[in-house]
Write a protein that holds these residues in place. Structure first.
Motif, PDB file in Angstrom:
ATOM      1  N   VAL A  66    -118.484  28.652  79.557  1.00 50.95           N
ATOM      2  CA  VAL A  66    -118.541  27.856  80.775  1.00 50.95           C
ATOM      3  C   VAL A  66    -117.105  27.503  81.180  1.00 50.95           C
ATOM      4  N   VAL A  67    -116.865  27.488  82.481  1.00 48.59           N
ATOM      5  CA  VAL A  67    -115.573  27.003  82.976  1.00 48.59           C
ATOM      6  C   VAL A  67    -115.831  25.652  83.623  1.00 48.59           C
ATOM      7  N   VAL A  68    -115.190  24.614  83.105  1.00 53.28           N
ATOM      8  CA  VAL A  68    -115.413  23.279  83.662  1.00 53.28           C
ATOM      9  C   VAL A  68    -114.144  22.758  84.320  1.00 53.28           C
ATOM     10  N   ALA A 129    -104.791  28.789  84.274  1.00 47.34           N
ATOM     11  CA  ALA A 129    -103.652  28.346  85.084  1.00 47.34           C
ATOM     12  C   ALA A 129    -104.111  28.001  86.491  1.00 47.34           C
ATOM     13  N   SER A 130    -103.445  27.042  87.114  1.00 43.89           N
ATOM     14  CA  SER A 130    -103.799  26.712  88.489  1.00 43.89           C
ATOM     15  C   SER A 130    -103.446  27.897  89.393  1.00 43.89           C
ATOM     16  N   THR A 131    -104.103  27.922  90.538  1.00 44.64           N
ATOM     17  CA  THR A 131    -104.007  29.136  91.364  1.00 44.64           C
ATOM     18  C   THR A 131    -102.810  29.151  92.297  1.00 44.64           C
ATOM     19  N   THR A 138    -106.837  25.152  92.308  1.00 39.96           N
ATOM     20  CA  THR A 138    -107.891  24.854  91.352  1.00 39.96           C
ATOM     21  C   THR A 138    -107.463  25.189  89.931  1.00 39.96           C
ATOM     22  N   GLU A 142    -111.790  26.945  80.199  1.00 31.36           N
ATOM     23  CA  GLU A 142    -112.907  27.759  79.768  1.00 31.36           C
ATOM     24  C   GLU A 142    -113.243  27.427  78.325  1.00 31.36           C
TER      25      GLU A 142
ATOM     26  N   LYS B  29    -109.001  36.252  90.108  1.00 33.94           N
ATOM     27  CA  LYS B  29    -110.189  35.823  90.869  1.00 33.94           C
ATOM     28  C   LYS B  29    -109.974  36.199  92.341  1.00 33.94           C
ATOM     29  N   ASP B  34    -112.465  31.292  94.989  1.00 36.44           N
ATOM     30  CA  ASP B  34    -111.495  30.237  94.807  1.00 36.44           C
ATOM     31  C   ASP B  34    -111.727  29.068  95.750  1.00 36.44           C
ATOM     32  N   ALA B  37    -114.503  27.101  94.336  1.00 41.27           N
ATOM     33  CA  ALA B  37    -114.016  26.401  93.152  1.00 41.27           C
ATOM     34  C   ALA B  37    -113.122  25.231  93.546  1.00 41.27           C
ATOM     35  N   GLY B  38    -112.386  25.378  94.647  1.00 39.59           N
ATOM     36  CA  GLY B  38    -111.517  24.306  95.130  1.00 39.59           C
ATOM     37  C   GLY B  38    -112.312  23.064  95.498  1.00 39.59           C
ATOM     38  N   GLU B  46    -119.089  22.402  86.554  1.00 40.50           N
ATOM     39  CA  GLU B  46    -118.888  23.813  86.249  1.00 40.50           C
ATOM     40  C   GLU B  46    -118.385  24.596  87.457  1.00 40.50           C
ATOM     41  N   LEU B  47    -117.414  25.476  87.224  1.00 43.64           N
ATOM     42  CA  LEU B  47    -116.953  26.407  88.256  1.00 43.64           C
ATOM     43  C   LEU B  47    -117.683  27.719  88.005  1.00 43.64           C
ATOM     44  N   TYR B  50    -116.113  31.191  88.332  1.00 51.00           N
ATOM     45  CA  TYR B  50    -115.137  31.530  87.288  1.00 51.00           C
ATOM     46  C   TYR B  50    -115.838  31.880  85.981  1.00 51.00           C
ATOM     47  N   THR B  51    -116.910  31.151  85.674  1.00 49.77           N
ATOM     48  CA  THR B  51    -117.661  31.446  84.450  1.00 49.77           C
ATOM     49  C   THR B  51    -118.138  32.895  84.470  1.00 49.77           C
ATOM     50  N   LEU B  54    -115.189  35.479  84.212  1.00 47.67           N
ATOM     51  CA  LEU B  54    -114.631  35.619  82.868  1.00 47.67           C
ATOM     52  C   LEU B  54    -115.621  36.321  81.941  1.00 47.67           C
ATOM     53  N   ASN B  55    -116.923  36.064  82.151  1.00 47.62           N
ATOM     54  CA  ASN B  55    -117.929  36.744  81.330  1.00 47.62           C
ATOM     55  C   ASN B  55    -117.923  38.237  81.568  1.00 47.62           C
ATOM     56  N   GLY B  90    -103.723  32.225  88.668  1.00 50.05           N
ATOM     57  CA  GLY B  90    -104.996  32.792  89.093  1.00 50.05           C
ATOM     58  C   GLY B  90    -105.428  34.034  88.345  1.00 50.05           C
ATOM     59  N   ALA B  92    -106.257  35.721  84.278  1.00 43.06           N
ATOM     60  CA  ALA B  92    -106.428  35.425  82.858  1.00 43.06           C
ATOM     61  C   ALA B  92    -106.613  36.717  82.083  1.00 43.06           C
TER      62      ALA B  92
END
Lengths: 160, 104
Positions: A66-68, A129-131, A138, A142, B29, B34, B37-38, B46-47, B50-51, B54-55, B90, B92
């Protein structure tokens, strides 16, 4: 005038973060409790339980992630906290919720695929990292939980 | 291809070991995700975009690791570990590694 608009926007975001963030957090916490009760019989252990590994009929890598992100209000309070030091309770609760969510998703994946327990569970977190290059934009954290799911014969399963 | 993060595959015996295999992906992303997510960044939580991103990326990294293992003649990867690190704004890197083995 521009300053007033900026101040107004700041107050709106702060209020929005505080009110909506709180509601969402308490809703998530009560949802977590319900799901954790439901998943209690899918034991998730951080060790490679020797007896279970020996008895297992099948195994598979399972994971949950999960990304929080933290709300605007908590981020602001955390900024103030950075001046005087001490615990940042807002971050603690967000990370705690993220970990519980990730572990639950892993357990749910294991159950859905017909497994009974998860061993050798690892929980990792990574800051994204922030965008934008000025540090705004944002950002999130994770949380990943993964482990080896095992299918056990009836006699070896842990009782619920 | 069997994958576990334990040292063995239950019910199987390791007959050959081919050493470390790895797989990575670096993903950025996209702007639509984005913006959503912003907004979430204001209220927290939860974003989801992004979840998912990344998965998917982690799955890619795992596929690359499996391909490397298969190329060596392995049919399983044990002791799999994952790592995530942000390498740029942005973006990963998702990294998976493990020990390629043959089991019977």
């Amino acid at each position: 005038m521009g300053v007033l608009i900026q101040l107004g926007l700041f107050v709106v975001m702060l209020t929005l973060g505080f009110v909506v963030g709180r509601v969402r957090e308490s809703r998530h916490l009560s949802e977590l409790e319900v799901r954790e009760t439901r998943m209690r019989h899918v034991a998730a252990l951080p060790v490679p339980h020797a007896a279970w590994v020996r008895d297992a009929q099948a195994s598979e890598l399972v994971s949950g992630s999960v990304v929080v992100s933290i709300d605007y209000y908590k981020r602001f309070v955390a900024g103030l906290r950075g001046l005087v030091g001490g615990r940042i309770a807002g971050f603690e609760s967000v990370l705690d919720r993220g970990r519980r969510e990730a572990v639950l998703r892993m357990q749910e994946q294991a159950l859905q695929r017909g497994f009974h327990v998860v061993v050798n569970v690892r929980v990792d977190s990574a800051r994204l990292a922030s965008t934008m290059s000025n540090g705004k934009g944002t950002s999130g954290v994770e949380v990943l939980a993964y482990g080896t799911a095992l299918r056990l014969p009836a006699h070896a399963r842990p009782s619920a | 291809m069997y994958l576990t993060n334990t040292e063995t595959i239950p019910g199987k015996e390791i007959t050959a070991c081919y050493g470390l295999v790895t797989g990575n992906t670096v993903r950025a992303k996209h702007i639509g995700r984005d913006i959503a997510a912003g907004l979430k960044n204001i209220v927290g939580g939860e974003l989801t975009g992004y979840t998912e991103l990344l998965n998917e990326s982690r799955q890619d990294a795992v596929e690359r690791m499996k391909a490397e293992a298969a190329g060596l003649g392995a049919n399983a990867v044990v002791n799999v570990r994952f790592a995530t690190s942000s390498v740029a704004q942005g973006a990963a890197e998702l990294f998976a590694y493990g020990t390629a083995v043959r089991v019977e």
